[in-house]
Design a protein around this motif. Structure first.
Motif, PDB file in Angstrom:
ATOM      1  N   GLU A   1       0.854  -1.197   0.000  1.00 31.47           N
ATOM      2  CA  GLU A   1       0.000   0.000   0.000  1.00 31.47           C
ATOM      3  C   GLU A   1       0.885   1.241   0.000  1.00 31.47           C
ATOM      4  N   ALA A   2       0.295   2.370  -0.406  1.00 33.04           N
ATOM      5  CA  ALA A   2       0.996   3.655  -0.263  1.00 33.04           C
ATOM      6  C   ALA A   2       1.159   3.961   1.233  1.00 33.04           C
ATOM      7  N   ILE A   3       2.074   4.868   1.547  1.00 33.38           N
ATOM      8  CA  ILE A   3       2.271   5.267   2.945  1.00 33.38           C
ATOM      9  C   ILE A   3       0.958   5.879   3.473  1.00 33.38           C
ATOM     10  N   LYS A   4       0.504   5.360   4.599  1.00 30.21           N
ATOM     11  CA  LYS A   4      -0.768   5.808   5.177  1.00 30.21           C
ATOM     12  C   LYS A   4      -0.718   7.316   5.444  1.00 30.21           C
ATOM     13  N   GLY A   5      -1.718   8.036   4.986  1.00 29.81           N
ATOM     14  CA  GLY A   5      -1.762   9.484   5.235  1.00 29.81           C
ATOM     15  C   GLY A   5      -0.938  10.292   4.251  1.00 29.81           C
ATOM     16  N   SER A   6      -0.321   9.627   3.253  1.00 29.96           N
ATOM     17  CA  SER A   6       0.480  10.378   2.270  1.00 29.96           C
ATOM     18  C   SER A   6      -0.417  10.897   1.152  1.00 29.96           C
ATOM     19  N   TYR A   7       0.027  11.955   0.501  1.00 27.87           N
ATOM     20  CA  TYR A   7      -0.691  12.495  -0.648  1.00 27.87           C
ATOM     21  C   TYR A   7       0.263  13.390  -1.421  1.00 27.87           C
ATOM     22  N   SER A   8      -0.158  13.795  -2.618  1.00 24.80           N
ATOM     23  CA  SER A   8       0.626  14.679  -3.477  1.00 24.80           C
ATOM     24  C   SER A   8       1.940  14.012  -3.911  1.00 24.80           C
ATOM     25  N   ILE A   9       2.977  14.814  -4.187  1.00 24.41           N
ATOM     26  CA  ILE A   9       4.151  14.307  -4.934  1.00 24.41           C
ATOM     27  C   ILE A   9       5.473  14.696  -4.270  1.00 24.41           C
ATOM     28  N   ASP A  10       6.550  14.330  -4.931  1.00 27.05           N
ATOM     29  CA  ASP A  10       7.908  14.823  -4.672  1.00 27.05           C
ATOM     30  C   ASP A  10       8.399  14.613  -3.241  1.00 27.05           C
ATOM     31  N   PRO A  11       8.464  13.345  -2.791  1.00 26.60           N
ATOM     32  CA  PRO A  11       9.027  13.086  -1.461  1.00 26.60           C
ATOM     33  C   PRO A  11      10.532  13.359  -1.450  1.00 26.60           C
ATOM     34  N   ALA A  12      11.005  13.966  -0.367  1.00 23.87           N
ATOM     35  CA  ALA A  12      12.446  14.134  -0.131  1.00 23.87           C
ATOM     36  C   ALA A  12      12.668  13.770   1.331  1.00 23.87           C
ATOM     37  N   VAL A  13      13.499  12.784   1.582  1.00 27.33           N
ATOM     38  CA  VAL A  13      13.686  12.315   2.960  1.00 27.33           C
ATOM     39  C   VAL A  13      15.044  12.787   3.462  1.00 27.33           C
TER      40      VAL A  13
END
Ligand code: FUB
Length: 343
Positions: free
Chosen positions: A143-155
């Motif tokens: 599944e996608a990360i719970k509570g995630s939305y939109s784009i462009d993750p940077a960790v």
């Protein structure tokens, strides 16, 4: 239009003095380069652009990418090595299309590839895939990360060992459809859902990562970006406000949030004394490049700082990009020297 990938190599000149630097990869179109040093080696996690003949629109439908390759470099002057395809849309159970700008992180000898993709309802979410080496293979979580939305993750890994994800992007990135982490579709025009021009602009979103790097450890929060007087940047201030492509690095104890201003095409930056901000706008890291999008990363390699970015030198097409790198300078007063991509 539409160069095929096999044509690229023959079309690129050895050097082209109209540009500050030359494409790092000439046999694939690549963009949005997230660079990291893992175990003393440079790894680059870019988007893999392709021609899929989807017409251009203001939601970026023509950015219709299907997989990711990882690239490595022994040193900043070494030739880039294509480590091959490490994840494809068909290997991600929840994702249907548009693998946009990814990032990666390392923790305790495991590697995490974070990526945005649209689900079956054409809603962007952020996923994670796990591997045992920087070059994968990576296995996507179901599944996608719970509570995630939109784009462009940077960790971003902070000096105390905490990891934070910064994410979000307006228009095609759908951030304008959310308030307080809740989806509220306000219409189908690209700008429907944005604040009024005299209201504060939307900021990127931050969430601390869980110990296992697979979930958010807290409710995501919006980051405020302020002007020199301490007032929030306004939605109408499109030369300075956040659009997409958040990236955070730490220099001399300060947090630097850099991002694309989208329709004005700058990589701008703002600084803070903690990862959550508020951040204060400082100026421009990178002037507009050839092509609509501007997307970058900033990384330290053996004491020197580098900017990875992209333009469209090889194709002349906004959705068929090529990544590049150049040195970045932090000046004595803490500001970043603005880089001009065209000499
Ligand atoms: O590459 C697809 C999208 O274009 C990225 O996610 C954005 O940041 C922009 O570069």
């Amino acid at each position: 239009s539409g160069n095929s990938e096999t044509e690229i190599a023959t079309e690129v000149e050895e050097t082209d003095s109209n540009y500050l630097s030359q494409p790092l990869i000439t046999d694939n179109f690549t963009a949005d380069p997230s660079a990291h040093v893992f175990d003393g080696k440079i790894y680059i996690y870019p988007s893999h652009d392709i021609e899929s003949n989807v017409p251009q629109d203001d939601l970026g439908s023509h950015f219709n990418m299907m997989d990711y390759h990882v690239y490595s470099m022994d040193s900043p002057s070494a030739t880039l090595v294509d480590e091959g395809k490490v994840l494809a849309v068909e290997d991600i159970p929840w994702a249907k299309r548009q693998l946009w700008a990814p990032d990666a992180a390392e923790k305790d000898g495991k590697y995490y590839l974070y990526f945005p993709a649209k689900d079956e309802n054409d809603i962007f979410k952020i996923g994670v895939a796990v591997g045992n080496t920087p070059t994968g293979p990576f296995t996507a979580q179901p599944e996608a990360i719970k509570g995630s939305y939109s784009i462009d993750p940077a960790v971003f890994e902070d000096s105390d060992g905490s990891y934070y994800m910064y994410f979000g992007g307006i228009w095609g990135g759908q951030l304008q459809k959310y308030r307080n982490n809740k989806f509220d579709d306000k219409g189908s025009a690209p700008t429907d859902g944005l604040p009024a021009d005299d209201e504060p602009a939307l900021g990127p979103i931050i969430a601390k990562m869980s110990d296992d790097m697979l979930e958010f450890a807290e409710t995501p929060k919006e980051i405020k970006i302020l002007d020199e007087n301490g007032s929030p940047l306004l939605n109408g201030d499109n030369a300075r406000r956040f659009f997409e492509a958040a990236w955070v690095h730490k220099y001399d104890g300060k947090y630097y949030l850099s991002y694309s201003t989208g329709d004005t095409h700058f990589i701008a930056y703002a600084t803070a004394d903690n990862p959550y901000g508020p951040f204060t706008y400082q100026g421009v890291v990178l002037n507009p490049v050839e092509g609509w999008t501007n997307h970058h990363s900033i990384v330290e390699v053996n004491g020197d700082w580098y900017l990875f970015y992209h333009d469209t030198q090889l194709s002349g097409e906004t959705h068929l990009r090529n990544i590049k790198m150049t040195k970045l300078t932090h000046q004595a007063d803490g500001t970043i020297q603005t880089i001009d991509p065209n000499n």
